[in-house]
Design an enzyme around this catalytic site. Structure first.
Site, PDB file in Angstrom:
ATOM      1  CB  CYS A   1     -10.770  22.579  19.168  1.00 28.84           C
ATOM      2  SG  CYS A   1     -11.266  23.539  18.547  1.00 28.84           S
TER       3      CYS A   1
ATOM      4  CE1 TYR B   1      -3.270   2.125   4.975  1.00 26.60           C
ATOM      5  CE2 TYR B   1      -0.297   2.745   5.142  1.00 26.60           C
ATOM      6  CZ  TYR B   1      -1.721   1.744   4.468  1.00 26.60           C
ATOM      7  OH  TYR B   1      -2.004   1.003   4.459  1.00 26.60           O
TER       8      TYR B   1
ATOM      9  N   GLY C   1       0.676  -1.312   0.065  1.00 28.00           N
ATOM     10  CA  GLY C   1      -0.642  -0.045  -0.634  1.00 28.00           C
ATOM     11  C   GLY C   1       0.747   1.042  -0.184  1.00 28.00           C
ATOM     12  NE  ARG C   2       3.427   2.633   5.763  1.00 35.61           N
ATOM     13  CZ  ARG C   2       2.763   2.904   6.822  1.00 35.61           C
ATOM     14  NH1 ARG C   2       2.574   4.595   6.107  1.00 35.61           N
ATOM     15  NH2 ARG C   2       2.253   1.866   6.588  1.00 35.61           N
TER      16      ARG C   2
ATOM     17  CE1 TYR D   1      -1.285   4.229  13.828  1.00 32.52           C
ATOM     18  CE2 TYR D   1      -0.792   4.931  11.490  1.00 32.52           C
ATOM     19  CZ  TYR D   1      -1.210   3.806  12.393  1.00 32.52           C
ATOM     20  OH  TYR D   1      -2.417   3.298  11.424  1.00 32.52           O
TER      21      TYR D   1
HETATM   22  C1  LIG Z   1      -2.993  -3.209   5.548  1.00 30.37           C
HETATM   23  C2  LIG Z   1      -2.848  -3.937   4.591  1.00 30.37           C
HETATM   24  C3  LIG Z   1      -1.365  -4.039   3.307  1.00 30.37           C
HETATM   25  C4  LIG Z   1      -0.215  -2.840   3.273  1.00 30.37           C
HETATM   26  O1  LIG Z   1       0.319  -2.720   4.547  1.00 30.37           O
HETATM   27  P1  LIG Z   1       1.360  -1.365   3.531  1.00 30.37           P
HETATM   28  O2  LIG Z   1       1.776  -0.964   5.032  1.00 30.37           O
HETATM   29  O3  LIG Z   1       0.362  -0.057   2.682  1.00 30.37           O
HETATM   30  O4  LIG Z   1       2.197  -2.184   2.598  1.00 30.37           O
HETATM   31  C5  LIG Z   1      -0.944  -5.077   2.889  1.00 30.37           C
HETATM   32  N1  LIG Z   1      -2.227  -6.433   3.319  1.00 30.37           N
HETATM   33  C6  LIG Z   1      -2.935  -6.407   4.250  1.00 30.37           C
HETATM   34  C7  LIG Z   1      -3.815  -7.421   4.281  1.00 30.37           C
HETATM   35  C8  LIG Z   1      -3.451  -5.128   4.985  1.00 30.37           C
HETATM   36  O5  LIG Z   1      -4.236  -5.032   5.848  1.00 30.37           O
END
Ligand SMILES: *Cc1c(COP(=O)(O)O)cnc(C)c1O
Length: 428
Positions: free
Chosen positions: A351, A380, A284-285, A324
């Site tokens: 606030c 995110y 994702g990231r 975080y």
């Molecule tokens: C959140 C998630 C990811 C992605 O995580 P990243 O750190 O953004 O790469 C992949 N697989 C599952 C099942 C997730 O919940």
């Protein structure tokens, strides 16, 4: 510093070739600016690195990082699949044009309605518990569904406790020791399990914990193949590849990482005679994190007990620092490479005193009216934003080769009130 800060002839920060100051003038702030070419580049870099060592390699974009349809469409065009964690993400992915066969649904604490929705959508279902398996087996149409299981190996890793999704404290997946029995049970219930999955955490910038997870999942796969006579079509190691957020952190050497993982993968395939299943990752990231900046304007400089620069975004816009304690690098859009001259706090407009983007941050001189760019705000960030404090959500703009398009309009006050009803008895 491992960030690619680009400037134009005026010295202003550019994003995807476009001047950040002009974008802020045109679209107002706070504003998410996403660089299309960067997303494509990230995808290609990862895909090439792994597929050059193991050709049957697949990427499933973990879309919870950013579910904007345009972002999803960019990745769909690149050939990505999707890791969806909710029915809403399945719905969005189908709308973005992903074939159901390219969507893997990994839910957690899933209801029967959600399972039915996933079955109807025709996506692959990655099961998280025995309860889910049993409830799935009661859905008549579920018989042909392609399933896999998320296994929780006794290893976890991540940039914060909340982001560690493997190991003994994690709520995710089935236990290592029960894997063989669970696969047997799935077969007894009439399913043909075709995959195995793990996701140990997020923000992993050092290969070791990831390697350990690969090794463990491969050992478990070997046991499941032997003990439950399962032939795997795919083995999925989840996401979690990190990006540098601080100037000190270094990028993961993706070629070296790919070589290490694929070598281990292939060694283990032959050790257990597992054939040649697809190797899958769910970043994702890594795909979208560094492709976006959040532009926010300073409206207040205050010398209180400390010195604050107050901006027009808050944790409703970007939650990670508050949630975080995450570091996001912040630069002046007008001179992103200016040397620091002071330490200040950069605070949002919500606030709550936890609403800080940075404490004691080394910054150059900052004045009221200055535009700040909060870097690495692609993952995110918008997807975790809210309307807290009754603030309409920010806009998202996509830039590519000097062209900018609004891909999510800034919300209005009216958007704060949609779906609300006041009972008639209260109207006097
Ligand atoms: C959140 C998630 C990811 C992605 O995580 P990243 O750190 O953004 O790469 C992949 N697989 C599952 C099942 C997730 O919940």
């Amino acid at each position: 510093m491992d960030f690619d800060l680009k400037t134009n002839e005026k010295g202003n920060l550019t994003i995807g070739g476009t001047d950040a100051l002009e974008l802020a003038d045109q679209y107002k702030t706070p504003l998410y600016v996403i660089d299309e070419e960067r997303i494509k580049y990230n995808y290609k870099r990862l895909y090439t690195a792994f597929s050059s060592y193991y050709s049957d390699f697949k990427i499933f974009y973990a879309c919870k990082a950013n579910t904007n349809l345009a972002v999803m469409k960019i990745l769909e065009n690149e050939g990505s699949g999707i890791d969806a964690v909710s029915p809403g993400e399945i719905y969005t992915s189908l709308l973005a044009g992903f074939e159901p066969s390219r969507i893997l649904y990994t839910g957690n604490n899933v209801t029967d309605e959600e399972l039915k929705f996933a079955v109807k959508s025709g996506v692959r279902i990655n099961l998280d518990s025995v309860s889910q398996l049993k409830r799935l087996s009661k859905i008549p149409e579920a018989k042909g569904t392609k399933i896999s299981f998320r296994v929780n190996p006794m290893v976890g890793a991540g940039h914060h406790d909340h982001c560690i999704t493997g190991g003994p404290l994690s709520k995710f997946g089935i236990m290592e020791e029960e894997a063989v029995d669970v696969y047997k049970m799935a077969k007894d219930l009439g399913f043909k399990p075709i995959g195995i999955h793990t996701h140990i955490g997020s923000g992993i910038i050092n290969p070791e914990p990831f390697m350990l997870a690969v090794r463990t999942l491969m050992d478990i796969s070997g046991k499941v193949k032997e003990g439950a006579d399962v032939k795997f079509d795919f083995i999925d190691f989840g996401g979690g590849i990190g990006i540098p957020y601080t100037p000190e952190e270094r990028k993961l050497d993706i070629k070296d990482f790919a070589e290490k993982i694929t070598t281990l993968y292939q060694d283990k395939l032959s050790e257990y005679d597992l054939g040649k299943p697809s190797m899958c990752l769910e970043p994702g990231r890594y795909l979208v994190g560094d492709a976006s900046v959040l532009l926010t304007r300073v409206n207040t400089i205050k010398q209180s007990y400390r010195k604050f620069a107050g901006v027009d975004a808050g944790f409703n816009t970007l939650l990670r620092p508050t949630m975080y304690g995450s570091y996001h690098h912040i630069v002046l859009a007008e001179k992103p490479l200016a040397e620091p001259t002071q330490k200040i706090d950069i605070a949002g407009d919500v606030c709550e005193s936890g609403d800080l983007f940075a404490r004691d941050r080394s910054m150059p001189e900052v004045k009221e009216g200055d535009l700040l760019a909060i870097l690495n705000a692609g993952a995110y960030a918008f997807s975790m934003s809210s309307q807290y404090n009754s603030r309409p959500k920010a806009a998202e703009v996509l830039v590519s080769k000097d062209v900018s398009n609004i891909i999510r309009e800034r919300e209005t006050f009216a958007d704060l009130l949609t779906k609300q009803n006041v009972p008639v008895r209260l109207l006097k």
